[in-house]
Design a protein around this motif. Structure first.
Motif, PDB file in Angstrom:
ATOM      1  N   ASN A   9       3.776  12.425   0.431  1.00  0.00           N
ATOM      2  CA  ASN A   9       4.454  11.865  -0.735  1.00  0.00           C
ATOM      3  C   ASN A   9       3.605  10.700  -1.225  1.00  0.00           C
ATOM      4  OD1 ASN A   9       6.126  10.707  -2.591  1.00  0.00           O
ATOM      5  ND2 ASN A   9       7.667  10.011  -1.120  1.00  0.00           N
ATOM      6  N   LYS A  11       3.985   8.986  -3.943  1.00  0.00           N
ATOM      7  CA  LYS A  11       4.734   7.975  -4.706  1.00  0.00           C
ATOM      8  C   LYS A  11       3.965   7.595  -5.988  1.00  0.00           C
ATOM      9  CE  LYS A  11       6.616   6.657  -0.303  1.00  0.00           C
ATOM     10  NZ  LYS A  11       7.346   5.722   0.507  1.00  0.00           N
ATOM     11  N   GLU A  97      13.961   6.009  -2.118  1.00  0.00           N
ATOM     12  CA  GLU A  97      13.568   5.134  -3.234  1.00  0.00           C
ATOM     13  C   GLU A  97      14.220   5.591  -4.534  1.00  0.00           C
ATOM     14  OE1 GLU A  97       9.365   5.505  -2.546  1.00  0.00           O
ATOM     15  OE2 GLU A  97       9.628   4.439  -0.658  1.00  0.00           O
ATOM     16  N   GLU A 167      14.703  10.706   6.870  1.00  0.00           N
ATOM     17  CA  GLU A 167      13.887   9.503   6.719  1.00  0.00           C
ATOM     18  C   GLU A 167      14.768   8.265   6.816  1.00  0.00           C
ATOM     19  OE1 GLU A 167      10.092  10.378   4.321  1.00  0.00           O
ATOM     20  OE2 GLU A 167      11.705  10.166   2.871  1.00  0.00           O
ATOM     21  N   ALA A 171      12.697   2.682   8.237  1.00  0.00           N
ATOM     22  CA  ALA A 171      11.377   3.040   8.771  1.00  0.00           C
ATOM     23  C   ALA A 171      10.375   3.366   7.666  1.00  0.00           C
ATOM     24  CB  ALA A 171      11.508   4.238   9.711  1.00  0.00           C
ATOM     25  N   ILE A 172      10.843   3.423   6.410  1.00  0.00           N
ATOM     26  CA  ILE A 172       9.942   3.841   5.330  1.00  0.00           C
ATOM     27  C   ILE A 172       9.092   2.671   4.873  1.00  0.00           C
ATOM     28  CG2 ILE A 172       9.812   4.698   2.957  1.00  0.00           C
ATOM     29  CD1 ILE A 172      12.280   6.337   3.507  1.00  0.00           C
ATOM     30  N   GLY A 173       7.787   2.830   5.011  1.00  0.00           N
ATOM     31  CA  GLY A 173       6.845   1.823   4.526  1.00  0.00           C
ATOM     32  C   GLY A 173       6.907   0.503   5.268  1.00  0.00           C
ATOM     33  N   GLY A 212       8.994   8.351   7.736  1.00  0.00           N
ATOM     34  CA  GLY A 212       9.202   6.918   7.958  1.00  0.00           C
ATOM     35  C   GLY A 212       8.100   6.394   8.850  1.00  0.00           C
ATOM     36  N   VAL A 214       5.183   7.538   9.620  1.00  0.00           N
ATOM     37  CA  VAL A 214       4.436   8.464  10.487  1.00  0.00           C
ATOM     38  C   VAL A 214       2.957   8.112  10.349  1.00  0.00           C
ATOM     39  CG1 VAL A 214       3.807  10.870  10.938  1.00  0.00           C
ATOM     40  CG2 VAL A 214       6.146  10.300  10.238  1.00  0.00           C
ATOM     41  N   LEU A 232       7.193  14.121   6.599  1.00  0.00           N
ATOM     42  CA  LEU A 232       6.974  13.709   5.211  1.00  0.00           C
ATOM     43  C   LEU A 232       6.284  12.347   5.306  1.00  0.00           C
ATOM     44  CD1 LEU A 232       7.348  14.083   2.174  1.00  0.00           C
ATOM     45  CD2 LEU A 232       9.682  13.255   2.397  1.00  0.00           C
ATOM     46  N   VAL A 233       5.062  12.288   4.825  1.00  0.00           N
ATOM     47  CA  VAL A 233       4.208  11.126   5.091  1.00  0.00           C
ATOM     48  C   VAL A 233       3.917  10.389   3.794  1.00  0.00           C
ATOM     49  CG1 VAL A 233       2.068  10.369   6.183  1.00  0.00           C
ATOM     50  CG2 VAL A 233       3.095  12.563   6.857  1.00  0.00           C
ATOM     51  N   GLY A 234       4.166   9.093   3.773  1.00  0.00           N
ATOM     52  CA  GLY A 234       3.838   8.275   2.607  1.00  0.00           C
ATOM     53  C   GLY A 234       2.479   7.622   2.794  1.00  0.00           C
TER      54      GLY A 234
HETATM   55  P1  PGA Z   1       5.891   6.040   4.733  1.00  0.00           P
HETATM   56  O1  PGA Z   1       6.752   6.794   3.610  1.00  0.00           O
HETATM   57  O2  PGA Z   1       5.197   7.092   5.549  1.00  0.00           O
HETATM   58  O3  PGA Z   1       4.930   5.168   3.971  1.00  0.00           O
HETATM   59  O4  PGA Z   1       6.854   5.245   5.565  1.00  0.00           O
HETATM   60  C1  PGA Z   1       7.469   7.945   3.916  1.00  0.00           C
HETATM   61  C2  PGA Z   1       8.246   8.409   2.708  1.00  0.00           C
HETATM   62  O5  PGA Z   1       8.658   7.559   1.916  1.00  0.00           O
HETATM   63  O6  PGA Z   1       8.449   9.610   2.493  1.00  0.00           O
END
Ligand code: PGA
Length: 250
Positions: A9, A11, A97, A167, A171-173, A212, A214, A232-234
């Motif tokens: 992802n 973003k 988000e 997610e 844990a996200i970002g 989250g 990863v 799912l990787v940001g």
């Molecule tokens: P992240 O994002 O890997 O930067 O924590 C994951 C996501 O928002 O899908």
């Protein structure tokens, strides 16, 4: 069939030149038979270019969002048919988000899911609890509600088009990941909740991704868990080296 999937992802990152650069080197570095399906979600403006660039490779380009209406006076929005018309067949829906900054709710997401399925698009449906909700030990209730209100109205035969991404919002970002045990516990809960309503066959076949923070250094342990089918990787998907390491970890 339950599939292994690594999805990126991006973003609101990467302009056209950066997307181009990424794919030039990423395609070269990709092994012919990765152990997972590779999905990448660039911004809307780069979808067509990414699609053209990767069409001969085992990479699927997907969208980060779409509008729930088929068409109409919705300035700035993108419909399922528009995505389909440029070769995009899958969309991420309900990312935290989108829920937090753009007011998406379980109810509006249920409608988006209907529209996507009606247009023969596959969906990655994101769910996850906030930190306070976990601290209050309310996380299982939150996840159950997100599933029931957002997703459980679909038909049994729609499940082939659905992937779930768990997610945890905390844990996200943030660099803070759920432990493999915490993630496994929730993935198993999600699978059991699906089994209760739709039967074990469907529950066993749905891919449930973890998202989250990863990173290459935690991916292996996460992927070792029996109910985690990918990620799912940001942040770590923006650089080829770290994204490749995560792909290799599966
Ligand atoms: P992240 O994002 O890997 O930067 O924590 C994951 C996501 O928002 O899908």
């Amino acid at each position: 069939m339950r599939k292994k999937i690594i999805a990126a992802n991006w973003k609101m990152y990467k302009d056209l030149a950066e997307v181009n650069d990424f794919f030039t080197f990423f395609i070269e570095s990709l092994s012919e038979q990765p152990n997972a399906e590779i999905l990448i979600a660039p911004s809307f403006t780069n979808l067509r270019h990414a699609f053209e660039t990767t069409r001969d490779y085992t990479i699927e380009i997907i969208a980060q969002n779409m509008h729930e209406k088929e068409n109409g006076a919705y300035t700035g929005e993108i419909s399922a048919a528009m995505l389909k018309s440029i070769g995009i067949n899958r969309v991420i829906l309900g990312h935290s988000e989108r829920r937090e900054y753009f007011g998406e709710t379980n109810t509006s997401l249920a409608e988006k899911i209907n529209t996507a399925l009606k247009n023969e698009m596959k969906v990655i449906f994101c769910i996850g609890e906030k930190l306070e909700e976990r601290k209050e030990e309310n996380h299982f209730n939150i996840i159950e509600t997100q599933l029931k209100e957002g997703l459980f109205h679909i038909n049994e035969n729609n499940w082939d088009s659905v992937v779930i991404a768990y997610e945890p919002v905390w844990a996200i970002g943030t660099g803070e990941t759920a432990s493999p045990e915490q993630a496994q516990e929730m993935h198993q809960f999600i699978r059991n909740t699906i089994a209760e309503k739709f039967g074990k066959g469907i529950a066993e076949n749905v891919s449930i991704l973890y998202g989250g923070s990863v990173k290459p250094n935690n991916a292996k342990e996460l992927f070792r868990q029996p109910d985690i089918d990918g990620a799912l990787v940001g942040g770590a998907s923006l650089e080829i080296e770290s994204f490749n390491k995560i792909i290799q970890a599966i």
